[in-house]
Scaffold this active site. Sequence first.
Site, PDB file in Angstrom:
ATOM      1  N   ASP A   1      -9.843   2.741   2.193  1.00  9.01           N
ATOM      2  CA  ASP A   1      -9.868   2.210   3.570  1.00  9.01           C
ATOM      3  C   ASP A   1     -10.351   3.312   4.503  1.00  9.01           C
ATOM      4  OD1 ASP A   1      -8.826  -0.311   2.968  1.00  9.01           O
ATOM      5  OD2 ASP A   1      -6.758   0.392   3.137  1.00  9.01           O
TER       6      ASP A   1
ATOM      7  N   LYS B   1       0.804  -1.241   0.000  1.00  9.38           N
ATOM      8  CA  LYS B   1       0.000   0.000   0.000  1.00  9.38           C
ATOM      9  C   LYS B   1       0.831   1.284   0.000  1.00  9.38           C
ATOM     10  CE  LYS B   1      -4.095  -1.957   2.174  1.00  9.38           C
ATOM     11  NZ  LYS B   1      -5.069  -1.891   3.260  1.00  9.38           N
TER      12      LYS B   1
END
Length: 265
Positions: free
Chosen positions: A83, A47
Site C-alpha cells: 500500500d 492488516k
Amino acid sequence: MHNAVFQQLGMDYLYVAFRVRKEELSEAIHGIRALGIRGINVTIPHKVDVIPLLDELDPLAERIGAVNTIVNDDGVLKGYNTDATGFQQALLEEGVEPKGKDVVILGAGGASRSVSFILAQEGANLVILNRRLELDWAKELARQISQFFDKEVGALELSEENLTAVLREADIVVNATSVGMSPSINETPVPSKLLKPGLVVFDIVYNPIKTRLLREAEAAGAKTIGGLNMLAWQGALAFEQFTGQKAPVDLMRKEAIKVLSGNEK
Ligand code: ATR
C-alpha cells in the site's frame, strides 16, 4: 487485476478471495503453508493482526505496523506493505516529488499510516488531520513518525478552520479517510473553496473512480491523482513479490477500471 495478467502472460496462477473471520485468522495464515499457497493479500480488518503470525517482516511493513502482502517461500511467510510503496509509485508516475513538500494528510487510520510513513521517509513535511482527535490517533501516528524520522509532524483536528489554515501553505493534500467513498459519493473532506491551482490532490478512495473531491479539485485547476492508481500499483508490486516478474501495471489498471466502472452503472 491479477487474473487478467496471469491469463495474458499465460502464467499458472489463480487469484481468489477468501473471507476470513477475525477469530480464525491464525488458522487461515497457517493454512497458507499447509496448502502451499504462494502468496496472499490481506485487507481490512486483518492488516495489523497478521503480523505476529508471520516469520519475517519487510522493514517498511514493520515500521508501518501493517501488512497487505504475504509471500510464502518454502513455508517461510514474509510480510510486505505494498500500500505504501504503491502510493509512492502512483506519486512518482505523476511526476510528484514529495521531498521537502508540505503535505496535509486527512485521516489517521490504517491507510493513513501507510501513506504517512512513506511520505515521511521520502522527506515530506507532514501534518495529519483527523476527525476524532479525542482518540489521539493522529497525535499517536505523528508521534511515532516524528520519533522514527527525528522530524516534527503536526496533528490537528479535521475542522474547516484547521483545513483552511494548513491548506494555505500546502503543496499536496492526501485524503486517507473514507469520506466520499461509495455509497456516500456526494461527500467530500475538503470544501471546494480551499482547492486551488498548484495544489496536488491525491484521493486514495477508488470507488467511485472520480470522487467529488477529485472533480472539485480538477475544476479548481489543481493536479489530481485518483486512488485507482494506488490500487493498481499496490497490486502490481504484490504481483512482483508473488511471481518475481515485472507486472504490467497498465493492464492491471485497465482491469480495475473495467470492474469499477461496472460498479458505477
Ligand atoms: P482505512 O484502513 O481505510 O484507513 P480506518 O482505519 O477505519 O480505515 O480509517 C478510516 C479513517 O477515515 C479514519 O481516520 C476516520 O476518522 P476517525 O478516526 O475519526 O474515525 C476517517 N473517517 C471516516 N469517516 C469520516 C468522516 N465522515 N469524516 C471524517 N473522517 C472520517
